[in-house]
Design a protein around this motif. Structure first.
Motif, PDB file in Angstrom:
ATOM      1  N   ALA A 196       0.829  -1.207   0.000  1.00 14.47           N
ATOM      2  CA  ALA A 196       0.000   0.000   0.000  1.00 14.47           C
ATOM      3  C   ALA A 196       0.863   1.257   0.000  1.00 14.47           C
ATOM      4  O   ALA A 196       0.569   2.232  -0.716  1.00 14.47           O
ATOM      5  N   LEU A 197       1.941   1.251   0.772  1.00 13.83           N
ATOM      6  CA  LEU A 197       2.811   2.419   0.833  1.00 13.83           C
ATOM      7  C   LEU A 197       3.510   2.658  -0.504  1.00 13.83           C
ATOM      8  O   LEU A 197       3.672   3.810  -0.939  1.00 13.83           O
ATOM      9  N   LYS A 198       3.909   1.572  -1.172  1.00 14.93           N
ATOM     10  CA  LYS A 198       4.597   1.728  -2.460  1.00 14.93           C
ATOM     11  C   LYS A 198       3.653   2.226  -3.548  1.00 14.93           C
ATOM     12  O   LYS A 198       4.114   2.796  -4.546  1.00 14.93           O
ATOM     13  N   GLN A 199       2.374   2.015  -3.364  1.00 17.60           N
ATOM     14  CA  GLN A 199       1.423   2.571  -4.328  1.00 17.60           C
ATOM     15  C   GLN A 199       1.350   4.088  -4.202  1.00 17.60           C
ATOM     16  O   GLN A 199       1.028   4.788  -5.161  1.00 17.60           O
ATOM     17  N   GLU A 200       1.645   4.584  -3.004  1.00 21.97           N
ATOM     18  CA  GLU A 200       1.641   6.025  -2.769  1.00 21.97           C
ATOM     19  C   GLU A 200       2.977   6.664  -3.137  1.00 21.97           C
ATOM     20  O   GLU A 200       3.025   7.774  -3.660  1.00 21.97           O
ATOM     21  N   ARG A 201       4.087   5.925  -2.816  1.00 21.84           N
ATOM     22  CA  ARG A 201       5.431   6.435  -3.109  1.00 21.84           C
ATOM     23  C   ARG A 201       6.319   5.274  -3.524  1.00 21.84           C
ATOM     24  O   ARG A 201       6.368   4.250  -2.833  1.00 21.84           O
ATOM     25  N   ASP A 202       7.019   5.432  -4.616  1.00 21.55           N
ATOM     26  CA  ASP A 202       7.870   4.357  -5.118  1.00 21.55           C
ATOM     27  C   ASP A 202       9.335   4.517  -4.719  1.00 21.55           C
ATOM     28  O   ASP A 202      10.195   3.761  -5.174  1.00 21.55           O
ATOM     29  N   ASP A 203       9.623   5.520  -3.869  1.00 21.43           N
ATOM     30  CA  ASP A 203      11.011   5.761  -3.489  1.00 21.43           C
ATOM     31  C   ASP A 203      11.307   5.311  -2.052  1.00 21.43           C
ATOM     32  O   ASP A 203      12.347   5.651  -1.493  1.00 21.43           O
ATOM     33  N   LEU A 204      10.413   4.542  -1.459  1.00 16.97           N
ATOM     34  CA  LEU A 204      10.596   4.107  -0.080  1.00 16.97           C
ATOM     35  C   LEU A 204      11.497   2.876  -0.013  1.00 16.97           C
ATOM     36  O   LEU A 204      11.434   1.995  -0.877  1.00 16.97           O
ATOM     37  N   THR A 205      12.327   2.802   1.028  1.00 21.30           N
ATOM     38  CA  THR A 205      13.115   1.600   1.293  1.00 21.30           C
ATOM     39  C   THR A 205      12.734   1.065   2.666  1.00 21.30           C
ATOM     40  O   THR A 205      12.382   1.824   3.573  1.00 21.30           O
ATOM     41  N   PHE A 206      12.837  -0.260   2.811  1.00 20.55           N
ATOM     42  CA  PHE A 206      12.421  -0.919   4.039  1.00 20.55           C
ATOM     43  C   PHE A 206      13.547  -1.829   4.527  1.00 20.55           C
ATOM     44  O   PHE A 206      14.118  -2.599   3.747  1.00 20.55           O
ATOM     45  N   ILE A 207      13.843  -1.741   5.828  1.00 22.69           N
ATOM     46  CA  ILE A 207      14.929  -2.530   6.398  1.00 22.69           C
ATOM     47  C   ILE A 207      14.578  -2.925   7.831  1.00 22.69           C
ATOM     48  O   ILE A 207      13.937  -2.159   8.550  1.00 22.69           O
ATOM     49  N   GLY A 208      14.935  -4.143   8.223  1.00 26.10           N
ATOM     50  CA  GLY A 208      14.663  -4.594   9.587  1.00 26.10           C
ATOM     51  C   GLY A 208      14.657  -6.103   9.669  1.00 26.10           C
ATOM     52  O   GLY A 208      15.639  -6.761   9.347  1.00 26.10           O
ATOM     53  N   ILE A 209      13.517  -6.663  10.072  1.00 29.34           N
ATOM     54  CA  ILE A 209      13.321  -8.114  10.053  1.00 29.34           C
ATOM     55  C   ILE A 209      12.057  -8.390   9.261  1.00 29.34           C
ATOM     56  O   ILE A 209      10.968  -7.932   9.626  1.00 29.34           O
ATOM     57  N   ALA A 210      12.211  -9.122   8.174  1.00 24.50           N
ATOM     58  CA  ALA A 210      11.106  -9.352   7.248  1.00 24.50           C
ATOM     59  C   ALA A 210      11.031 -10.823   6.875  1.00 24.50           C
ATOM     60  O   ALA A 210      12.030 -11.545   6.904  1.00 24.50           O
ATOM     61  N   GLY A 211       9.822 -11.249   6.533  1.00 20.51           N
ATOM     62  CA  GLY A 211       9.614 -12.600   6.047  1.00 20.51           C
ATOM     63  C   GLY A 211       9.645 -12.636   4.529  1.00 20.51           C
ATOM     64  O   GLY A 211       9.862 -11.609   3.870  1.00 20.51           O
ATOM     65  N   PRO A 212       9.397 -13.806   3.944  1.00 25.35           N
ATOM     66  CA  PRO A 212       9.501 -13.945   2.484  1.00 25.35           C
ATOM     67  C   PRO A 212       8.550 -13.051   1.704  1.00 25.35           C
ATOM     68  O   PRO A 212       8.901 -12.561   0.628  1.00 25.35           O
TER      69      PRO A 212
END
Length: 301
Positions: free
Chosen positions: A23-39
């Motif tokens: 949902a966030l990427k539909q609003e902005r395509d320049d976001l990066t995400f880092i932390g603990i993520a699943g597949p």
């Protein structure tokens, strides 16, 4: 480029995180995400600093056994996140792990969002003051939870559960069965033994023995074929289930059943099923939304 630190603790959090990132990427395509993520989250580009399986523990016994490594991981994660200097932090569920992180990050001036309110309306309501110290904004799954946070002036937003929007109101059973190449007239049973490795270790033999029993009972009265679908989300859980199958069928070859292990695709397996046998968890909500008969079980160590 805005950077969002995000931590999900298990498969249910990975699912919520996936829909949030989408949902966030539909609003902005320049976001990066880092932390603990699943597949699922990683499929959208999220960078996981540690395997999500490290957080997927359950019950007091297992938590106590893994407590030293969990505390060490949490400190290491905090150090790395502070070095990354994220613009905001999102903790998805996993309150015992995430609230500590959120408090430390908030004290450093980083806004913190917690996604999925703990059940303070049911027990330990006094936690709300601790939550307020750690969280800048709470995202709730239920509308009535907002009033609880309004009482202590903690901003909150009701967002609901994304599964309610994603899953179809009326499952297209024939279409899914065609995709999965299931023969017409086959009775389909979906088996979901859990997403954590520890859950699969506890449930695998139980579910396989249940399938054998269903096969024997059904064969005596019916002529239709019966097929069992077992969706598993990681290589580790798949290996554990396959090892359990091997142990049982090696000594009892006459008890072989038509069992298909699937790599993910839990929604497809449940949508195709006539009945679902499931370990208690988020999958029970999915099964209910798909309007399927459910048998819920859970086995503790």
């Amino acid at each position: 480029m805005p950077k969002i630190a995000i931590v999900a603790g298990e498969a249910s959090g990975d699912l919520l995180g996936y829909h949030l990132i989408q949902a966030l990427k539909q609003e902005r395509d320049d976001l990066t995400f880092i932390g603990i993520a699943g597949p699922k989250m990683m499929s959208l580009g999220a960078k996981s600093l540690f395997p999500i399986e490290r957080l997927s523990v359950r019950g007091y016994v297992e938590v106590i056994r893994h407590l030293p490594s969990l505390l060490k991981l949490r400190k290491q994660l905090l150090t790395q996140l502070l070095a990354e200097k994220p613009d905001i932090f999102v903790g998805i569920d996993a309150p015992d792990f995430n609230f500590w992180l959120e408090k430390k990050l908030k004290d450093k001036g980083i806004p913190t969002i917690h996604y999925v309110s703990p059940s303070i309306w049911a027990w330990r309501k006094g936690r709300i003051n601790k939550i307020k110290r750690a969280v800048s904004h709470m995202l709730t799954l239920f509308p009535f939870e907002q009033s609880l946070y309004q009482e202590v002036n903690l901003p909150s937003t009701y967002v609901g559960h994304p599964l309610a929007d994603v899953l179809p109101l009326e499952p297209d059973v024939e279409k899914v069965r065609e995709i999965l190449k299931i023969n017409p007239g086959t009775i389909v049973v979906a088996l979901l033994p859990g997403s954590r490795q520890s859950e699969v270790m506890q449930h695998a033999k139980l579910f396989i023995e249940t399938a054998i029993l269903i096969q024997k009972e059904y064969a005596e009265t019916q002529t239709n074929q019966i097929q069992f679908l077992v969706p598993l989300i990681t290589r580790e859980t798949r290996k554990l289930f396959e090892e359990a199958m091997h142990q049982i069928f090696e000594t009892r070859p006459d008890d072989q059943v038509n069992m298909q292990i699937m790599f993910g695709h839990a929604h497809d397996a449940m949508e195709a099923a006539d009945i679902i046998i499931v370990a208690s968890g988020t999958a029970t909500l999915e099964a209910a939304l798909l309007k399927k008969p459910i048998v819920i079980t859970y086995r503790m160590p």
